[in-house]
Design an enzyme around this catalytic site. Structure first.
Site, short mmCIF file in Angstrom:
data_model
loop_
_atom_site.label_atom_id
_atom_site.label_comp_id
_atom_site.label_asym_id
_atom_site.label_seq_id
_atom_site.Cartn_x
_atom_site.Cartn_y
_atom_site.Cartn_z
CE LYS A 17 2.34 2.98 2.38
NZ LYS A 17 2.44 1.63 1.81
CB SER A 28 -0.54 -5.34 7.23
OG SER A 28 -1.89 -5.46 6.85
CE LYS A 44 0.20 2.32 -1.76
NZ LYS A 44 -0.74 1.36 -1.19
NE ARG A 96 -5.96 -2.31 3.20
CZ ARG A 96 -5.68 -1.67 4.34
NH1 ARG A 96 -6.35 -1.93 5.42
NH2 ARG A 96 -4.68 -0.81 4.39
CG ASN A 97 -6.31 1.95 -1.69
OD1 ASN A 97 -7.12 2.86 -1.58
ND2 ASN A 97 -5.38 1.73 -0.78
CD GLU A 141 -5.74 6.49 4.67
OE1 GLU A 141 -6.54 7.38 4.32
OE2 GLU A 141 -5.30 6.40 5.82
#
Ligand SMILES: NC(=O)C1=CN([C@@H]2O[C@H](COP(=O)(O)OP(=O)(O)OC[C@H]3O[C@@H](n4cnc5c(N)ncnc54)[C@H](OP(=O)(O)O)[C@@H]3O)[C@@H](O)[C@H]2O)C=CC1
Ligand SMILES: O=C(CO)COP(=O)(O)O
Length: 284
Positions: free
Chosen positions: A58, A90, A141, A205-206, A231
Protein backbone atom coordinates in the site's frame (compact mmCIF):
# COMPACT_ATOMS: atom_id res chain seq x y z
CA UNK A 1 -5.57 -23.76 2.58
CA UNK A 2 -3.18 -26.64 2.00
CA UNK A 3 -1.35 -25.03 -0.92
CA UNK A 4 2.38 -25.36 -1.34
CA UNK A 5 3.78 -22.00 -0.16
CA UNK A 6 7.37 -20.86 -0.56
CA UNK A 7 8.50 -17.71 1.20
CA UNK A 8 11.40 -15.44 0.29
CA UNK A 9 12.93 -12.46 2.04
CA UNK A 10 16.22 -10.74 1.28
CA UNK A 11 17.59 -11.86 4.67
CA UNK A 12 16.79 -15.54 4.10
CA UNK A 13 18.91 -18.36 2.69
CA UNK A 14 16.69 -19.48 -0.23
CA UNK A 15 17.33 -17.91 -3.64
CA UNK A 16 14.61 -15.79 -5.23
CA UNK A 17 14.92 -17.79 -8.42
CA UNK A 18 14.26 -21.14 -6.63
CA UNK A 19 11.25 -19.72 -4.81
CA UNK A 20 9.63 -18.32 -7.96
CA UNK A 21 10.19 -21.40 -10.13
CA UNK A 22 6.87 -22.64 -11.63
CA UNK A 23 4.84 -20.54 -9.17
CA UNK A 24 1.14 -20.16 -10.05
CA UNK A 25 0.99 -17.01 -7.93
CA UNK A 26 3.71 -14.62 -6.83
CA UNK A 27 2.45 -12.49 -3.95
CA UNK A 28 4.52 -9.43 -3.11
CA UNK A 29 4.02 -7.97 0.37
CA UNK A 30 7.19 -5.91 0.56
CA UNK A 31 7.10 -2.26 1.56
CA UNK A 32 6.94 0.40 -1.18
CA UNK A 33 10.64 1.26 -0.92
CA UNK A 34 11.57 -2.21 -2.18
CA UNK A 35 9.04 -2.73 -4.97
CA UNK A 36 10.93 -1.32 -7.99
CA UNK A 37 14.14 -3.07 -6.97
CA UNK A 38 12.44 -6.48 -6.62
CA UNK A 39 10.52 -6.02 -9.87
CA UNK A 40 13.86 -5.39 -11.64
CA UNK A 41 15.39 -8.53 -10.10
CA UNK A 42 12.42 -10.72 -11.07
CA UNK A 43 12.47 -9.45 -14.67
CA UNK A 44 15.73 -11.35 -15.17
CA UNK A 45 14.44 -14.63 -13.68
CA UNK A 46 12.66 -17.48 -15.51
CA UNK A 47 8.92 -17.57 -14.73
CA UNK A 48 6.04 -19.83 -15.72
CA UNK A 49 4.04 -18.20 -18.52
CA UNK A 50 0.91 -18.66 -16.36
CA UNK A 51 2.18 -16.88 -13.25
CA UNK A 52 -0.23 -14.36 -11.71
CA UNK A 53 1.26 -11.48 -9.70
CA UNK A 54 -0.59 -10.41 -6.57
CA UNK A 55 0.44 -7.16 -4.93
CA UNK A 56 -0.42 -6.32 -1.31
CA UNK A 57 1.80 -3.23 -0.95
CA UNK A 58 0.00 0.00 0.00
CA UNK A 59 2.08 2.93 -1.24
CA UNK A 60 3.07 5.20 -4.14
CA UNK A 61 6.39 5.29 -5.97
CA UNK A 62 8.21 8.53 -5.07
CA UNK A 63 9.78 8.92 -8.53
CA UNK A 64 6.82 8.19 -10.78
CA UNK A 65 3.82 8.39 -8.38
CA UNK A 66 2.81 4.99 -9.82
CA UNK A 67 0.95 2.48 -7.67
CA UNK A 68 2.63 -0.91 -7.03
CA UNK A 69 0.30 -2.72 -9.47
CA UNK A 70 1.18 -0.22 -12.21
CA UNK A 71 4.86 -0.98 -11.63
CA UNK A 72 4.27 -4.77 -11.74
CA UNK A 73 2.03 -4.53 -14.82
CA UNK A 74 4.51 -2.25 -16.61
CA UNK A 75 7.30 -4.76 -16.07
CA UNK A 76 5.21 -7.87 -16.81
CA UNK A 77 2.67 -6.83 -19.48
CA UNK A 78 1.88 -10.45 -20.43
CA UNK A 79 1.05 -11.59 -16.89
CA UNK A 80 -2.14 -10.81 -14.97
CA UNK A 81 -1.66 -8.51 -11.97
CA UNK A 82 -4.12 -8.65 -9.06
CA UNK A 83 -4.33 -6.14 -6.20
CA UNK A 84 -5.14 -7.60 -2.77
CA UNK A 85 -6.26 -4.97 -0.29
CA UNK A 86 -8.67 -4.60 2.59
CA UNK A 87 -9.04 -4.03 6.32
CA UNK A 88 -6.38 -6.62 7.15
CA UNK A 89 -4.41 -5.71 10.27
CA UNK A 90 -1.86 -8.50 10.31
CA UNK A 91 -1.80 -9.06 14.08
CA UNK A 92 -5.50 -9.98 13.92
CA UNK A 93 -5.05 -12.20 10.86
CA UNK A 94 -2.26 -14.02 12.73
CA UNK A 95 -4.72 -14.76 15.56
CA UNK A 96 -7.12 -16.33 13.01
CA UNK A 97 -9.72 -13.66 13.72
CA UNK A 98 -12.24 -13.30 10.85
CA UNK A 99 -11.48 -10.76 8.13
CA UNK A 100 -12.55 -9.87 4.60
CA UNK A 101 -10.57 -8.48 1.70
CA UNK A 102 -10.78 -7.56 -1.99
CA UNK A 103 -8.89 -8.92 -4.99
CA UNK A 104 -9.07 -6.60 -7.99
CA UNK A 105 -7.82 -6.97 -11.52
CA UNK A 106 -8.59 -6.07 -15.10
CA UNK A 107 -8.29 -9.81 -15.67
CA UNK A 108 -11.43 -11.21 -14.07
CA UNK A 109 -10.37 -14.85 -14.39
CA UNK A 110 -7.12 -14.12 -12.56
CA UNK A 111 -8.99 -12.31 -9.76
CA UNK A 112 -11.39 -15.26 -9.43
CA UNK A 113 -8.48 -17.73 -9.29
CA UNK A 114 -6.79 -15.69 -6.54
CA UNK A 115 -10.14 -15.47 -4.72
CA UNK A 116 -10.43 -19.29 -4.75
CA UNK A 117 -6.86 -19.75 -3.54
CA UNK A 118 -7.08 -17.31 -0.61
CA UNK A 119 -10.70 -17.79 0.58
CA UNK A 120 -11.20 -19.65 3.84
CA UNK A 121 -13.63 -19.77 6.76
CA UNK A 122 -11.54 -17.03 8.39
CA UNK A 123 -10.74 -14.94 5.30
CA UNK A 124 -13.58 -13.87 3.03
CA UNK A 125 -12.35 -12.64 -0.35
CA UNK A 126 -14.41 -10.50 -2.74
CA UNK A 127 -13.49 -9.77 -6.37
CA UNK A 128 -13.59 -6.26 -7.85
CA UNK A 129 -12.93 -5.00 -11.41
CA UNK A 130 -11.33 -1.68 -10.31
CA UNK A 131 -7.68 -2.35 -9.35
CA UNK A 132 -6.66 1.33 -9.20
CA UNK A 133 -9.61 2.14 -6.91
CA UNK A 134 -8.88 -0.80 -4.60
CA UNK A 135 -5.20 0.06 -4.49
CA UNK A 136 -5.77 3.77 -3.85
CA UNK A 137 -8.23 2.99 -1.04
CA UNK A 138 -5.58 1.00 0.85
CA UNK A 139 -2.90 3.54 0.09
CA UNK A 140 -4.66 6.83 0.80
CA UNK A 141 -6.31 5.67 4.02
CA UNK A 142 -2.83 5.52 5.58
CA UNK A 143 -2.65 9.33 5.51
CA UNK A 144 -6.09 9.54 7.11
CA UNK A 145 -5.02 7.00 9.75
CA UNK A 146 -2.15 9.32 10.73
CA UNK A 147 -4.67 12.17 11.07
CA UNK A 148 -7.04 9.93 13.08
CA UNK A 149 -4.18 9.04 15.44
CA UNK A 150 -3.59 12.77 16.00
CA UNK A 151 -7.31 13.25 16.64
CA UNK A 152 -7.36 10.52 19.31
CA UNK A 153 -3.99 11.58 20.73
CA UNK A 154 -5.36 15.08 21.30
CA UNK A 155 -8.58 13.58 22.81
CA UNK A 156 -10.76 15.58 20.44
CA UNK A 157 -13.79 13.31 20.88
CA UNK A 158 -16.10 11.19 18.74
CA UNK A 159 -17.65 14.08 16.80
CA UNK A 160 -14.26 15.27 15.59
CA UNK A 161 -13.20 11.73 14.67
CA UNK A 162 -16.40 11.13 12.69
CA UNK A 163 -15.91 14.44 10.85
CA UNK A 164 -12.29 13.65 10.07
CA UNK A 165 -12.90 10.15 8.78
CA UNK A 166 -15.90 11.26 6.68
CA UNK A 167 -14.09 14.23 5.15
CA UNK A 168 -11.05 11.97 4.73
CA UNK A 169 -13.13 9.61 2.64
CA UNK A 170 -14.37 12.57 0.55
CA UNK A 171 -10.72 13.52 -0.06
CA UNK A 172 -9.86 9.95 -1.06
CA UNK A 173 -12.79 9.84 -3.49
CA UNK A 174 -11.71 13.16 -5.04
CA UNK A 175 -8.17 11.88 -5.65
CA UNK A 176 -9.52 8.57 -6.94
CA UNK A 177 -11.84 10.29 -9.41
CA UNK A 178 -8.92 12.30 -10.75
CA UNK A 179 -6.82 9.13 -11.17
CA UNK A 180 -9.55 7.14 -12.97
CA UNK A 181 -10.85 5.02 -10.08
CA UNK A 182 -14.54 4.20 -9.61
CA UNK A 183 -16.17 6.22 -6.81
CA UNK A 184 -18.17 3.23 -5.48
CA UNK A 185 -14.95 1.29 -4.84
CA UNK A 186 -14.08 3.76 -2.06
CA UNK A 187 -17.31 2.87 -0.23
CA UNK A 188 -16.29 -0.80 -0.13
CA UNK A 189 -13.91 -2.88 1.99
CA UNK A 190 -10.71 -1.52 0.47
CA UNK A 191 -11.78 2.12 1.02
CA UNK A 192 -14.22 2.78 3.84
CA UNK A 193 -13.52 -0.66 5.32
CA UNK A 194 -9.78 -0.13 5.62
CA UNK A 195 -10.32 3.46 6.75
CA UNK A 196 -12.51 2.28 9.65
CA UNK A 197 -10.05 -0.45 10.66
CA UNK A 198 -6.92 1.68 10.66
CA UNK A 199 -8.42 4.94 11.94
CA UNK A 200 -9.75 3.11 15.00
CA UNK A 201 -7.00 0.67 15.88
CA UNK A 202 -3.77 1.15 17.81
CA UNK A 203 -2.52 -1.88 15.82
CA UNK A 204 -2.19 0.42 12.79
CA UNK A 205 1.34 1.78 12.45
CA UNK A 206 0.05 4.85 10.63
CA UNK A 207 -2.42 5.57 13.44
CA UNK A 208 0.46 5.16 15.90
CA UNK A 209 2.51 7.80 14.06
CA UNK A 210 -0.26 10.37 14.51
CA UNK A 211 -1.11 9.31 18.05
CA UNK A 212 2.46 9.52 19.28
CA UNK A 213 3.16 12.80 17.50
CA UNK A 214 0.07 14.25 19.20
CA UNK A 215 1.73 13.18 22.45
CA UNK A 216 4.73 15.37 21.65
CA UNK A 217 7.16 12.97 19.94
CA UNK A 218 8.93 13.96 16.73
CA UNK A 219 8.52 11.84 13.59
CA UNK A 220 12.09 10.55 13.95
CA UNK A 221 11.43 9.48 17.55
CA UNK A 222 8.22 7.67 16.57
CA UNK A 223 9.76 5.86 13.59
CA UNK A 224 12.73 4.70 15.67
CA UNK A 225 10.49 2.44 17.75
CA UNK A 226 7.73 1.61 15.28
CA UNK A 227 7.40 -2.10 14.45
CA UNK A 228 7.35 -2.19 10.63
CA UNK A 229 6.53 0.38 7.98
CA UNK A 230 4.10 3.31 8.22
CA UNK A 231 3.56 3.79 4.47
CA UNK A 232 1.47 6.92 5.01
CA UNK A 233 4.61 8.93 5.76
CA UNK A 234 6.02 8.48 2.24
CA UNK A 235 2.62 8.36 0.56
CA UNK A 236 1.85 11.79 1.99
CA UNK A 237 4.93 13.34 0.34
CA UNK A 238 4.20 11.73 -3.02
CA UNK A 239 0.55 12.71 -2.91
CA UNK A 240 1.26 16.35 -2.09
CA UNK A 241 3.47 16.55 -5.19
CA UNK A 242 0.96 14.81 -7.45
CA UNK A 243 -2.06 16.73 -6.07
CA UNK A 244 -0.29 20.00 -6.88
CA UNK A 245 0.44 18.86 -10.44
CA UNK A 246 -3.14 17.65 -10.95
CA UNK A 247 -4.72 20.58 -9.07
CA UNK A 248 -6.62 18.39 -6.59
CA UNK A 249 -7.69 19.86 -3.23
CA UNK A 250 -6.25 17.72 -0.41
CA UNK A 251 -6.69 19.78 2.79
CA UNK A 252 -6.30 16.92 5.29
CA UNK A 253 -3.25 15.53 3.48
CA UNK A 254 -1.72 19.03 3.50
CA UNK A 255 -2.03 19.26 7.28
CA UNK A 256 -0.62 15.76 7.78
CA UNK A 257 2.26 16.73 5.48
CA UNK A 258 2.92 19.93 7.49
CA UNK A 259 2.91 17.91 10.70
CA UNK A 260 5.29 15.24 9.38
CA UNK A 261 7.62 17.98 8.09
CA UNK A 262 7.59 19.64 11.53
CA UNK A 263 6.04 22.78 10.06
CA UNK A 264 2.85 22.72 12.13
CA UNK A 265 1.98 21.30 15.53
CA UNK A 266 -0.95 18.89 15.88
CA UNK A 267 -3.06 21.70 17.39
CA UNK A 268 -2.16 24.12 14.59
CA UNK A 269 -3.12 21.48 12.01
CA UNK A 270 -6.49 21.14 13.72
CA UNK A 271 -7.03 24.91 13.74
CA UNK A 272 -6.16 25.15 10.04
CA UNK A 273 -8.78 22.51 9.18
CA UNK A 274 -11.47 24.03 11.39
CA UNK A 275 -10.93 27.56 10.05
CA UNK A 276 -11.03 26.76 6.33
CA UNK A 277 -13.62 28.70 4.32
CA UNK A 278 -17.13 27.47 5.06
CA UNK A 279 -18.77 25.78 2.09
CA UNK A 280 -21.32 23.24 0.82
CA UNK A 281 -20.62 19.64 1.83
CA UNK A 282 -20.39 18.78 -1.87
CA UNK A 283 -17.55 21.28 -2.51
CA UNK A 284 -13.92 20.58 -1.68
N1 LIG B 1 -2.88 -5.63 1.40
C1 LIG B 1 -3.18 -5.55 2.70
O1 LIG B 1 -4.30 -5.83 3.10
C2 LIG B 1 -2.12 -5.07 3.64
C3 LIG B 1 -1.00 -4.51 3.11
N2 LIG B 1 -0.03 -4.02 3.93
C4 LIG B 1 1.10 -3.44 3.23
O2 LIG B 1 2.10 -4.44 3.06
C5 LIG B 1 3.40 -3.84 2.98
C6 LIG B 1 4.31 -4.48 3.98
O3 LIG B 1 3.78 -4.28 5.27
P1 LIG B 1 4.47 -4.96 6.54
O4 LIG B 1 4.79 -6.37 6.28
O5 LIG B 1 3.61 -4.67 7.68
O6 LIG B 1 5.78 -4.10 6.61
P2 LIG B 1 7.15 -4.44 7.31
O7 LIG B 1 7.91 -3.18 7.40
O8 LIG B 1 6.90 -5.26 8.54
O9 LIG B 1 7.86 -5.39 6.25
C7 LIG B 1 8.32 -4.91 5.04
C8 LIG B 1 8.94 -6.05 4.30
O10 LIG B 1 9.41 -5.56 3.04
C9 LIG B 1 10.72 -6.04 2.86
N3 LIG B 1 11.52 -5.16 2.02
C10 LIG B 1 11.64 -3.81 2.11
N4 LIG B 1 12.49 -3.36 1.16
C11 LIG B 1 12.92 -4.44 0.47
C12 LIG B 1 13.80 -4.63 -0.63
N5 LIG B 1 14.43 -3.60 -1.20
N6 LIG B 1 14.00 -5.88 -1.07
C13 LIG B 1 13.37 -6.91 -0.49
N7 LIG B 1 12.51 -6.80 0.54
C14 LIG B 1 12.29 -5.58 1.01
C15 LIG B 1 11.30 -6.11 4.25
O11 LIG B 1 12.39 -6.98 4.25
P3 LIG B 1 13.43 -7.05 5.46
O12 LIG B 1 12.71 -7.81 6.55
O13 LIG B 1 14.57 -7.78 4.87
O14 LIG B 1 13.73 -5.63 5.85
C16 LIG B 1 10.11 -6.65 5.04
O15 LIG B 1 10.04 -8.05 4.94
C17 LIG B 1 3.15 -2.34 3.24
O16 LIG B 1 3.07 -1.69 2.01
C18 LIG B 1 1.80 -2.32 3.95
O17 LIG B 1 1.14 -1.08 3.77
C19 LIG B 1 -0.12 -4.14 5.26
C20 LIG B 1 -1.23 -4.71 5.84
C21 LIG B 1 -2.33 -5.19 5.07
O1 LIG C 1 -3.16 -1.60 5.96
C1 LIG C 1 -3.26 -2.10 7.05
C2 LIG C 1 -4.45 -2.84 7.49
O2 LIG C 1 -5.38 -2.96 6.46
C3 LIG C 1 -2.18 -1.95 8.03
O3 LIG C 1 -2.21 -0.66 8.52
P1 LIG C 1 -0.85 -0.01 9.04
O4 LIG C 1 0.10 -0.10 7.89
O5 LIG C 1 -1.24 1.38 9.43
O6 LIG C 1 -0.42 -0.83 10.21
Amino acid sequence: NGHEVRIWSRGGKVSLSAVLQNADIILSAISMTGVSEIVCQIQFLPLSGKTIFVTATKGLDPQTTCTPSQIWQGAFPDHPVVVLSGPNLSAEIRQSLPAATVVASQNQKAAEFVQQVFSSSRFRVYTNPDPIGVELGGTLKNIMAIAAGVCDGLHLGSNAKAALVTRGLTEMVRIGQSWGAKTETFYGLSGLGDLLATCNSPLSRNYQVGYQMAGGKTLVEVLENLPGTAEGVNTCQVLIKRAKEDNIAVPITEQVYGLLQGKVTPRQALEELMLRDIKSEYNC
